[in-house]
Structures are given as structure tokens and as C-alpha cells.
Design a protein around this motif. Structure first.
Motif, PDB file in Angstrom:
ATOM      1  N   ASP A   1       6.448   8.078   9.664  1.00 50.58           N
ATOM      2  CA  ASP A   1       5.671   7.190   9.155  1.00 50.58           C
ATOM      3  C   ASP A   1       4.699   7.577   8.417  1.00 50.58           C
ATOM      4  OD1 ASP A   1       4.464   4.559   8.663  1.00 50.58           O
ATOM      5  OD2 ASP A   1       4.256   4.370  10.760  1.00 50.58           O
ATOM      6  N   THR A   2       4.578   7.363   7.045  1.00 52.77           N
ATOM      7  CA  THR A   2       3.549   7.981   6.189  1.00 52.77           C
ATOM      8  C   THR A   2       2.538   6.781   5.913  1.00 52.77           C
ATOM      9  OG1 THR A   2       4.704   7.593   4.149  1.00 52.77           O
ATOM     10  CG2 THR A   2       5.066   9.544   5.222  1.00 52.77           C
TER      11      THR A   2
ATOM     12  N   THR B   1      -2.733   3.965  -2.940  1.00 48.88           N
ATOM     13  CA  THR B   1      -2.742   4.366  -4.280  1.00 48.88           C
ATOM     14  C   THR B   1      -4.068   5.370  -4.663  1.00 48.88           C
ATOM     15  OG1 THR B   1      -1.920   2.139  -4.798  1.00 48.88           O
ATOM     16  CG2 THR B   1      -2.988   3.367  -6.732  1.00 48.88           C
TER      17      THR B   1
ATOM     18  N   ARG C   1      -4.623  -4.549   6.881  1.00 50.01           N
ATOM     19  CA  ARG C   1      -6.017  -4.654   6.184  1.00 50.01           C
ATOM     20  C   ARG C   1      -7.017  -5.312   6.899  1.00 50.01           C
ATOM     21  NH1 ARG C   1      -6.080  -1.201   1.854  1.00 50.01           N
ATOM     22  NH2 ARG C   1      -7.647  -2.416   1.106  1.00 50.01           N
TER      23      ARG C   1
ATOM     24  N   ASP D   1      -8.451  -0.218   6.001  1.00 53.36           N
ATOM     25  CA  ASP D   1      -7.379  -0.745   7.183  1.00 53.36           C
ATOM     26  C   ASP D   1      -8.023  -0.789   8.424  1.00 53.36           C
ATOM     27  OD1 ASP D   1      -5.609  -0.611   4.983  1.00 53.36           O
ATOM     28  OD2 ASP D   1      -4.334   0.425   6.073  1.00 53.36           O
TER      29      ASP D   1
ATOM     30  N   ARG E   1       0.626  -4.804  -2.577  1.00 54.33           N
ATOM     31  CA  ARG E   1      -0.573  -5.080  -2.419  1.00 54.33           C
ATOM     32  C   ARG E   1      -1.122  -6.454  -3.268  1.00 54.33           C
ATOM     33  NH1 ARG E   1      -4.336   0.140  -2.536  1.00 54.33           N
ATOM     34  NH2 ARG E   1      -6.063  -1.188  -2.397  1.00 54.33           N
TER      35      ARG E   1
HETATM   36  C1  6R9 Z   1       1.640   4.292  -0.245  1.00 54.41           C
HETATM   37  C2  6R9 Z   1       1.082   2.715  -0.491  1.00 54.41           C
HETATM   38  C3  6R9 Z   1      -1.667   0.901   0.594  1.00 54.41           C
HETATM   39  C4  6R9 Z   1      -2.005   0.024   1.972  1.00 54.41           C
HETATM   40  C5  6R9 Z   1      -2.868   0.697   2.803  1.00 54.41           C
HETATM   41  C6  6R9 Z   1      -2.223  -0.025   4.260  1.00 54.41           C
HETATM   42  C7  6R9 Z   1      -0.760  -0.296   3.748  1.00 54.41           C
HETATM   43  C8  6R9 Z   1       0.717   2.193   3.677  1.00 54.41           C
HETATM   44  C9  6R9 Z   1       1.310   2.326   5.535  1.00 54.41           C
HETATM   45  C10 6R9 Z   1       0.386   1.303   5.751  1.00 54.41           C
HETATM   46  C11 6R9 Z   1       0.622   1.186   7.802  1.00 54.41           C
HETATM   47  C12 6R9 Z   1       1.890   2.919   6.804  1.00 54.41           C
HETATM   48  N1  6R9 Z   1       0.156   0.916   4.272  1.00 54.41           N
HETATM   49  N2  6R9 Z   1       1.442   2.706   4.079  1.00 54.41           N
HETATM   50  N3  6R9 Z   1       0.189   0.544   6.768  1.00 54.41           N
HETATM   51  N4  6R9 Z   1       1.422   2.223   7.931  1.00 54.41           N
HETATM   52  N5  6R9 Z   1       2.623   3.889   7.001  1.00 54.41           N
HETATM   53  O1  6R9 Z   1       1.701   1.881   0.046  1.00 54.41           O
HETATM   54  O2  6R9 Z   1       0.086   2.374  -1.385  1.00 54.41           O
HETATM   55  O3  6R9 Z   1       0.415   0.025  -2.514  1.00 54.41           O
HETATM   56  O4  6R9 Z   1      -1.846   1.163  -2.651  1.00 54.41           O
HETATM   57  O5  6R9 Z   1      -0.823   0.258  -0.450  1.00 54.41           O
HETATM   58  O6  6R9 Z   1      -0.589  -0.299   2.590  1.00 54.41           O
HETATM   59  O7  6R9 Z   1      -2.715  -1.033   4.516  1.00 54.41           O
HETATM   60  O8  6R9 Z   1      -4.303   0.530   2.770  1.00 54.41           O
HETATM   61  P1  6R9 Z   1      -0.478   1.024  -1.771  1.00 54.41           P
END
Ligand code: 6R9
Length: 658
Positions: A424-425, A429, A528, A513, A539
Motif C-alpha cells: 500500500d503506497t 502529486t 484528507r 492528510d 483529488r
Molecule cells: C499518488 C496520488 C494524493 C492524496 C494524498 C492522500 C491520498 C494517496 C494513498 C492515499 C491513503 C494511500 N492517498 N495514496 N491515502 N493511502 N496509499 O494519489 O496522488 O492524486 O496527488 O493524491 O491521495 O490523501 O494526500 P494525488
């Protein structure tokens, strides 16, 4: 609209209670651990000296045309430079060097079109295509530093365009194909793009869907900076043509020479701009530069996906319109010499087994997708994937939003054969590359947690005052030290860059976050804490959708909230106060949904629009979205004692009952 400052304090509430009870853990198999590329010692190596660690990765993962003598310069925070006096060409690293090393015959891309057409590009062939595109763009007068707006579907030409821009030092700005002409226009204007690369259209659920008309509309008003539009023929639909401005891809790129020598660009030369929603209406052009971005994307791709380029087949399902389609489709996999799948369409076209058919056909071994897709597959039922041979899968990834433990367990059992590690990554952006994720051969994974900062990354969870919280507690996610792929700013707006990310806590990057440390010291992401919604991993800004709604003459006031949704994570719910006779219009909800679609794009259309007589506001006039969220999620509204008029919530309840 008006900005809501009553955000929930992270680390409280039901979601967290559920998370605290999660005790399942899955260690990698002995075999996986033994063959894993990155071992546990990497954490300590990086910890000893972060900039030195990244310097080693930069030299190991990439070929520099001029070596650097400096790693990090953080003397002028929050403006970082990495490897500043080095020179590098991104396209050379993604392409030419693999051919020079004798791997030209390795497949770079297996392309699967939605209608079932396929194309395969070896590294040698892809290199040739990118050289032709670079020559064609230069022949159109594009020079280093010029901006190129890219409005393409998920087809190989998207990757080719991005790499051709990078090759000549032009700065690409991809606008997601689902965004409207209006959204495209504002992004073209903000970046002052000289060239637009688009397609006649694409295919969506078996039907042609158009792109070129939106470009024509975006460029219909005078005053823009665009000189040419290069159009890929994809779905064959009729298009309007502006003589002298519009050119077919086949006539320009197709006719160009395949000889092109890549030169190095400064490590801090801008690589791309990518617009993302912020807490205020205007999208932010997130700026990324070259050397640090390539270093961290390439390193994390190798480490998190345990990429063995000779044997793995990698498939990241993200569209090139999002950052994941930049970092983990266009750049990192090719830099690492991977063989990857690119799919144009939707998961249910022409049937709900399409993804699994693709996995079976290409023997995909690493699959990287989003929780919203996983939850959709769960809804469709496990008998669908059961019809296909998924035994090639050895690693699964998730990105875009928090993955709930139930979906995580389903993903592991049904898709991963109860064996493939799940990574889980967490990243953004703005971060450019993965920041928090398990290392699949090292970490014992936990359903629902992104767990550990990557080697070389300093993540923390802090309270309102910026003090670290103890294990077992929640707060705000911050990044304490600069990292190579960090954004270098917001295009044309340094003040906004400082205010948005670096003003909330001194010297720390505020991600927006909420997060929590569990008792083991693993990180759990809680969504968020600002006015940004996450719908299917995309987003969307509450303020931006409110602006779109109030720009319609029938709307007096609007408030938008993200309500919990089983499939998409959050769904857009809008509360509107109508003007005059609009109240009697039976089609007003459909009209407003379409209006938002036109202003921003179909993905921003509210799932639900509720017409109300009033909006709950504090005495200082701020809309209390917290209360509206309660309504949208079907709860009794919480404490409304700070409302200027505490009968408002009753009025809303009455009107919704009526
Ligand atoms: C790569 C991407 C970023 C926002 C980030 C968070 C949410 C992304 C997540 C996650 C929990 C994960 N987010 N990956 N929340 N676990 N593994 O998605 O970039 O479109 O900029 O969104 O997405 O809230 O702040 P982006």
C-alpha cells in the motif's frame, strides 16, 4: 461557498477505532524474501546519511551525462535543489541506454486498446518513436523550456509524447482526458503552452468518445499562446480542422527522422507541470524537475515493486492524466528497463473480467491499482476473477486513497492467491514518488496500513502545535526532511507554494492528510484534513465545485462535501440554494450536474444534489460542512451550537423529507 475551517481533528472517530483493532500480519514467504532486491539493511544505510544515500541511488539507477558534485542544497528552504551541477536526459535513461546495453529487443510496452486492438513496442522501437517525435516537435519550433499541453487517452503516444518533451527539454503538462474544455483552457493559459498534443478521441465502454472538440473549444477565444495542435488518429471520428494550426501525428511524427541525439539537461531543469486540486478554487500547477525526480521514482519502483526487469511483467492501471501515470508508467518502469502493460479502457469493457483477461494474456506478475477499483471488483463478485489464470501474479500494489482492511484481504485472497505481498503506497502529486510503503521482501504487511517511510524519507505525525505524537495516537502527517522527488514549487506562484505546504508547521512539509502511528510504529492514513475530496482516488476540491455551481445563474449558494461511499471512497454531495423560479424547474438537478461537468469535467459531477432553503453557518459566516456531511452520510447532525441560526438544520431536514 465560503471556506470552512472546522475540519475534523484526525485521530478521532470510528474509522480509527476499527483500525486500532487490526492485528493480522503477513510476513513475506521465505522464497520471496530470499529473492527480494532490497533488504532490511537499506533502512540503516539511508538513515546514516540521507543525502549520501540518495546520491548513491542517483548514480546507481541513472546514467548522467555530467556527474554531480553536490547532493542536497537546503540553504534556502523551502526551495531545495538536488544534484544541482549534474546533467541528465530522462529519455536517454528510459530508452537509448537500454538499447545500447543490448536490450533493444526487450518488450517495453504491451498496449491493449479498449476495442481489443494491440501493439507491442520493444525498447528499440519505442526509442525510435520518441526520437521521431522529438524531431517533429523541434521542427515545429519547440525549444528547451517551452510548455506542451498533453490531452491524450491512455495510448502509447501519450508515453511517447512525454518522453519526447523530456528529451528536448520541453515541459509537459498533461491534462486528464476527462477534464472539460474549460479546465483545459485554464491549464493551457496558466502554463502558456505553445503546443497541444491530443487525439481525435478514444473509446469508452465500447463507444467512441471525443477529445479534439474540447481542444477546439479551449482555443476558441483569442489571446492564447498555442501555435500548433498535433492530433493522433485514434477512433477515426470526424474532427474540425484549423488549417495551419492542426497537424496529424502521422504526418508530422510519422514523417520525421529517427535519428536524434539526446543531450543532458541540468538536474534542476523543469520536467513537467501537473495540475492538482487544492483547497482554493484555482488548480495548482505542481512543478517537478529532472534529476531528483528520476532518482526517487526509479529507486522506489525497484524497491517497492521488487522489480526484476528480465522476468517481470508490470501493469500499473493509472491514466497518464494523474501523477501515478507519470511516475509509475512513463518514467520509472522504463528507466528500470521493465516490460509493462498499458490498457486504454475501463475495467468493465466489454465485460467485467477484462482486467483478469489482460493479466492472464500477458502473464502480469506485478499489478498496481487503486482501492476504488478493488472495491468495484468485490462488488462484481469473486466468480469473475476465478474464471482466469492469475497465477503469474507475485506482487500487488495499491495507491490513491486509504484501502480498507476488508478490500485489502479480498485483494490478497482473490487476486493474490493468498500469497502475493500487498504494498500500500502513500504519496502525492507533490511528493512525486512513493514516500510510505512496505518493502515487500522485508515488511510483514498489515491490512489497511501503508506502514513504513521509505529508506531515506523522514515522515512524522504531529499534533496541532507540530510536536510528534506518541505511538497509538493520531495527528497530521508531515515530512521532516527534503526528498529528491519533492515538488519544486507551484508554477508561477512561489508564495502559494510556501503558504500551502510550509506555513502550517515551521520547517515541515504539511501533506494535508491525517495519520496515526499504531503501537508498532506503523503509519495509518486517515484521509484528507482539508477541503479536498478523494473520489475514486481523484483529488477534487470542494471549493472548486462550489465555484462551478454558483457560476450557474440558478444557484444562489452552494456547499459541497465528500460523503463516505462504499465504492468510490468518497462521493460528491452538493447542497444548493436556488434563485427565484429555478425552484420550480423539475430538471434543475440534471442541469446543475451537467453544468459542473462542463465547467470542470464529468468526474466532478455531484453524485447527489440536494436543494435546501438555507445553509448552516457560523456567526462569522463560515459554512459548517461538518454538519452537512452528517446529513449526507445519513447521520443525525452533530453539535450545531455554534450556528448563527440553530433552526437551519431543522429546516434542511424538513426540506429533504418533503
Ligand atoms: C499518488 C496520488 C494524493 C492524496 C494524498 C492522500 C491520498 C494517496 C494513498 C492515499 C491513503 C494511500 N492517498 N495514496 N491515502 N493511502 N496509499 O494519489 O496522488 O492524486 O496527488 O493524491 O491521495 O490523501 O494526500 P494525488
Amino acid at each position: 461557498m465560503s471556506k470552512d475551517t472546522t475540519t475534523a481533528v484526525p485521530g478521532t472517530g470510528d474509522a480509527l477505532e476499527n483500525l486500532s483493532t487490526e492485528s493480522r500480519k503477513f510476513a513475506p514467504s521465505a522464497e520471496f524474501a530470499a529473492n527480494a532486491i532490497v533488504k532490511a539493511s537499506e533502512y540503516a544505510d539511508a538513515e546514516a546519511d540521507r543525502p549520501a544515500f540518495w546520491g548513491r541511488q542517483a548514480r546507481e539507477m541513472l546514467t548522467w551525462s555530467k556527474d554531480f558534485t553536490k547532493t542536497l542544497d537546503w540553504t534556502n528552504p523551502p526551495f531545495a535543489t538536488w544534484f544541482e551541477d549534474g546533467e541528465i536526459n530522462a529519455a536517454y535513461n528510459a530508452l537509448d541506454r537500454h538499447v545500447e546495453a543490448g536490450n533493444g529487443d526487450r518488450v517495453a510496452i504491451y498496449f491493449e486498446g479498449e476495442p481489443g486492438d494491440t501493439r507491442t513496442y520493444t525498447y528499440a522501437q519505442l526509442t525510435e518513436e520518441v526520437k521521431k517525435a522529438a524531431n517533429a516537435f523541434e521542427a515545429l519550433g519547440l525549444v528547451k523550456g517551452d510548455r506542451v499541453a498533453v490531452y491524450l487517452p491512455m495510448i502509447p503516444e501519450a508515453v511517447i509524447t512525454l518522453l519526447a518533451c523530456a528529451r528536448i527539454g520541453a515541459v509537459h503538462s498533461v491534462v486528464f482526458g476527462g477534464f472539460s474544455a474549460e479546465a483545459l483552457r485554464s491549464r493551457i493559459d496558466d502554463a502558456q503552452a505553445k503546443l497541444v498534443v491530443t487525439a481525435d478521441g478514444t473509446f469508452r465502454r465500447g463507444k467512441p468518445s471525443s477529445l479534439k472538440p474540447a481542444v477546439d473549444e479551449a482555443l476558441s477565444a483569442a489571446g492564447h499562446t498555442v501555435e500548433n495542435v498535433v492530433v493522433v488518429k485514434r477512433n477515426g471520428q470526424d474532427v474540425d480542422w484549423v488549417q495551419g494550426r492542426d497537424l496529424w501525428w502521422a504526418d508530422t511524427v510519422g514523417a520525421a527522422s529517427a535519428e536524434h541525439t539526446a543531450v543532458g539537461h541540468a538536474a534542476e531543469h523543469p520536467l513537467f507541470i501537473l495540475y492538482t486540486s487544492g483547497t482554493t478554487g484555482k488548480p495548482k500547477g505542481i512543478l517537478h524537475t529532472t534529476g531528483g525526480y528520476l532518482t526517487q521514482t526509479a529507486y522506489t519502483h525497484k524497491a517497492v515493486f521488487d522489480l526484476h526487469p528480465e522476468t517481470d511483467v508490470y501493469w500499473c492501471t493509472a491514466d497518464v492524466g494523474w501523477v501515478t501515470g507519470h511516475s509509475y508508467v512513463t518514467y520509472a518502469p522504463l528507466i528500470n528497463g521493465a516490460t509493462q502493460v498499458i490498457y486504454e479502457g475501463t475495467p468493465d469493457s466489454p465485460h467485467q473480467g477484462r482486467f483478469w483477461e489482460i493479466v492472464q494474456k500477458y502473464k502480469v506478475s506485478i499489478l498496481y491499482t487503486a482501492p476504488t477499483a478493488i472495491r468495484t471488483f468485490m462488488k462484481w463478485g469473486e466468480d469473475i476473477p476465478a474464471k482466469y489464470d492469475l497465477s503469474s501474479i507475485r506482487l500487488l500494489g495499491s495507491v490513491g486513497e486509504p484501502i480498507n482492511p476488508e478490500a485489502w484481504m479480498w485483494y490478497r485472497r482473490v487476486i493474490g492467491g493468498n500469497n502475493a505481498p500487498i504494498v500500500d503506497t502513500w504519496w502525492q502529486t507533490e511528493t512525486g514518488a512513493i514516500m510510505i510503503a512496505p518493502l515487500p521482501g522485508v515488511t510483514s504487511t498489515k491490512p489497511g496500513s501503508a506502514q513504513v517511510p521509505m529508506p531515506g524519507i523522514a515522515v512524522d505525525v504531529v499534533d496541532e502545535l507540530g510536536a510528534s505524537v506518541a505511538h497509538g495516537h493520531g495527528g497530521y502527517l508531515v515530512i521532516r526532511e527534503p526528498w529528491p522527488a519533492m515538488l519544486r514549487g507551484i508554477w508561477g506562484d512561489n508564495e502559494r507554494y510556501k503558504d500551502t505546504y510550509w506555513a502550517r508547521f515551521d520547517d515541515m512539509y504539511f501533506a494535508g492528510d491525517g495519520a496515526k502511528w499504531d503501537e508498532d510504529g506503523d503509519v495509518w492514513l486517515l484521509g484528507r484534513v482539508d477541503d479536498v475530496m478523494n473520489v475514486s482516488g481523484h483529488r477534487l476540491s470542494t471549493t472548486e465545485i462550489e465555484s462551478a455551481l454558483v457560476s450557474h445563474p440558478s444557484v444562489a449558494e452552494a456547499a459541497v462535501v465528500g460523503a463516505a461511499d462504499e465504492t468510490t471512497g468518497q462521493a460528491v454531495v452538493a447542497f444548493v440554494i436556488l434563485r427565484g423560479s429555478a425552484v420550480e424547474d423539475p430538471d434543475i438537478v440534471a442541469t446543475l450536474r451537467n453544468h459542473v461537468g462542463h465547467e470542470i469535467g464529468p468526474i466532478a459531477k455531484p453524485k447527489t444534489i440536494l436543494v435546501v432553503p438555507e445553509l448552516p453557518k457560523t456567526r462569522s459566516g463560515k459554512i459548517m460542512r461538518r454538519l452537512l456531511k452528517d446529513v449526507a452520510e445519513g447521520r443525525d447532525a452533530g453539535d450545531s451550537s455554534t450556528l448563527a441560526d440553530n433552526t437551519v438544520m431543522n429546516q434542511i431536514a424538513e426540506s429533504l423529507r418533503a
